[in-house]
Write an enzyme that holds these catalytic residues in place. Structure first.
Site, PDB file in Angstrom:
ATOM      1  N   GLY A  38       0.802  -1.220   0.000  1.00 22.55           N
ATOM      2  CA  GLY A  38       0.000   0.000   0.000  1.00 22.55           C
ATOM      3  C   GLY A  38       0.833   1.268   0.000  1.00 22.55           C
ATOM      4  O   GLY A  38       2.025   1.241  -0.250  1.00 22.55           O
TER       5      GLY A  38
ATOM      6  N   HIS B 299       4.091   1.417  -8.269  1.00 23.00           N
ATOM      7  CA  HIS B 299       3.115   0.315  -8.146  1.00 23.00           C
ATOM      8  C   HIS B 299       2.163   0.309  -9.351  1.00 23.00           C
ATOM      9  O   HIS B 299       1.830  -0.753  -9.878  1.00 23.00           O
ATOM     10  CB  HIS B 299       2.256   0.493  -6.889  1.00 23.00           C
ATOM     11  CG  HIS B 299       3.011   0.441  -5.600  1.00 23.00           C
ATOM     12  ND1 HIS B 299       3.196   1.535  -4.805  1.00 23.00           N
ATOM     13  CD2 HIS B 299       3.619  -0.598  -4.963  1.00 23.00           C
ATOM     14  CE1 HIS B 299       3.875   1.188  -3.715  1.00 23.00           C
ATOM     15  NE2 HIS B 299       4.154  -0.099  -3.797  1.00 23.00           N
TER      16      HIS B 299
ATOM     17  N   ASP C 215      13.324  -3.658  -5.816  1.00 26.37           N
ATOM     18  CA  ASP C 215      13.652  -4.670  -4.804  1.00 26.37           C
ATOM     19  C   ASP C 215      14.270  -5.864  -5.529  1.00 26.37           C
ATOM     20  O   ASP C 215      13.659  -6.932  -5.633  1.00 26.37           O
ATOM     21  CB  ASP C 215      12.389  -5.077  -4.045  1.00 26.37           C
ATOM     22  CG  ASP C 215      11.793  -3.905  -3.294  1.00 26.37           C
ATOM     23  OD1 ASP C 215      12.342  -3.530  -2.262  1.00 26.37           O
ATOM     24  OD2 ASP C 215      10.794  -3.335  -3.774  1.00 26.37           O
TER      25      ASP C 215
ATOM     26  N   ARG D 109       8.451   4.591   1.371  1.00 23.87           N
ATOM     27  CA  ARG D 109       9.242   5.100   2.504  1.00 23.87           C
ATOM     28  C   ARG D 109       9.816   6.488   2.240  1.00 23.87           C
ATOM     29  O   ARG D 109      10.290   7.134   3.179  1.00 23.87           O
ATOM     30  CB  ARG D 109      10.360   4.114   2.856  1.00 23.87           C
ATOM     31  CG  ARG D 109       9.833   2.832   3.501  1.00 23.87           C
ATOM     32  CD  ARG D 109      10.946   1.991   4.097  1.00 23.87           C
ATOM     33  NE  ARG D 109      10.445   0.928   4.927  1.00 23.87           N
ATOM     34  CZ  ARG D 109      10.273  -0.343   4.535  1.00 23.87           C
ATOM     35  NH1 ARG D 109      10.576  -0.713   3.298  1.00 23.87           N
ATOM     36  NH2 ARG D 109       9.793  -1.252   5.374  1.00 23.87           N
TER      37      ARG D 109
HETATM   38  O1  PAF Z   1       7.509  -5.329  -2.123  1.00 21.51           O
HETATM   39  C1  PAF Z   1       6.597  -5.293  -1.274  1.00 21.51           C
HETATM   40  O2  PAF Z   1       5.837  -4.331  -1.177  1.00 21.51           O
HETATM   41  C2  PAF Z   1       6.438  -6.464  -0.309  1.00 21.51           C
HETATM   42  O3  PAF Z   1       7.657  -6.954   0.099  1.00 21.51           O
HETATM   43  C3  PAF Z   1       5.520  -7.587  -0.848  1.00 21.51           C
HETATM   44  C4  PAF Z   1       6.123  -8.243  -2.096  1.00 21.51           C
HETATM   45  C5  PAF Z   1       4.166  -7.016  -1.181  1.00 21.51           C
HETATM   46  C6  PAF Z   1       5.366  -8.675   0.209  1.00 21.51           C
HETATM   47  O4  PAF Z   1       4.811  -8.163   1.384  1.00 21.51           O
END
Ligand code: PAF
Length: 287
Positions: A31, A37, A151, A188
């Protein structure tokens, strides 16, 4: 857009779509959504008939002194962004749906891909990530799941787990989305004070300079890492956690010269906020 909290209802909805012949795409998130995203949702929509997004701040991937309690949350805004992006189902489970009383199964991906880099500074983090992603895959049963390249280590861990557990899911990576000054988008970033925010561009600048050196023919790992560290050190507020040049698949440190493709991975603290970023250094010879 459907918004569901219950795992059983989400599972039934996704199974019904699949029985009807739909290809289901999945974008798991914690979120506080941003354009990064939403770019993953767009990627899922390109190849899928239905797109599911989840918002779940997963307690098991946070260490005891980390930011679980204060992780930013804004479900109303997130839901509006998902709806506008064309998400079909937004799954927002409470903790008890994912970790019901008595649940006792965790997924441990072993080896350097979880013990190095973020795994070294955040013990247990990838166990939490692998566990929640496995559970979400079980609920949604996606054909395709999209994760951000920001990530990079998480992406490798999820690819490894998906192969090892024979999940019939295609894992797709979405490119890093950046602010206009180069800072990688992250939920963040909201923690940064104005001075920290201004100085946080050192991550991107160090990666760019490293990429320039690499393109100019530099292959000595130590030289590239030293330059990246030097640029980060220009920011008085930056406290590097790690700056490492590693093999893009094993995540083992590159010793000597880069041969093939390497990953320059950074984690840098600004105050209590830990930011990560990375660049893939790929020579023409290995393209
Ligand atoms: O990348 C993220 O936001 C989280 O690590 C994920 C993949 C949703 C798992 O909680």
């Amino acid at each position: 857009m459907l918004i569901l909290e219950a795992s059983a209802e989400t599972m039934a909805t996704c199974r019904a779509w699949k029985r009807g012949g739909a290809r289901v795409g999945f974008v798991p998130t914690m979120g506080y959504l941003h354009e990064g995203h939403i770019s993953l949702v767009r990627i899922a929509k390109e190849s899928c008939d239905k797109v599911v997004a989840s918002i779940f701040v997963n307690p098991t991937q946070f260490g005891p002194n980390e930011d679980f309690a204060r992780y930013p949350r804004d479900l109303k805004r997130d839901a509006a962004m998902c709806e506008a992006a064309g998400v079909d189902l937004l799954f927002v489970p409470p903790v008890e749906e994912i970790y019901p009383v008595g649940s006792a199964t965790f997924v441990n991906v072993e080896g350097p891909i979880t013990s190095t880099l973020c795994g070294a500074s955040r013990p247990g983090h990838f166990r939490g990530v692998a566990t929640v992603v496995a559970k979400l895959f079980g609920i949604v049963g996606p054909d395709v799941a999209v994760f951000g390249q920001k990530d990079a280590q998480q992406l490798l861990v999820i690819r490894r787990m998906t192969r090892d557990l024979f999940f019939p899911v295609e894992i797709v990576a979405g490119p890093i989305v950046r602010e206009s000054d180069g800072l990688a988008m992250s939920s963040r970033n909201a923690y940064l004070g104005p001075d920290e925010r201004a100085q946080a561009t050192v991550l991107w600048r160090s990666l760019q300079e490293a990429a320039r050196m690499f393109e100019g023919g530099e292959r000595r790992a130590a030289k590239i890492v030293a330059k990246a560290r030097e640029i980060i050190a220009c920011s008085p507020l930056a406290r590097p956690d790690y700056v490492e040049l590693v093999d893009n698949e094993t995540l083992l440190p590159v010793q000597g010269n880069i041969d093939g493709t390497a990953l320059l991975a950074l984690a840098v603290f600004f105050g209590k906020t830990r930011l990560i970023d990375n660049a893939v250094l790929q020579g023409k010879e290995s393209q």
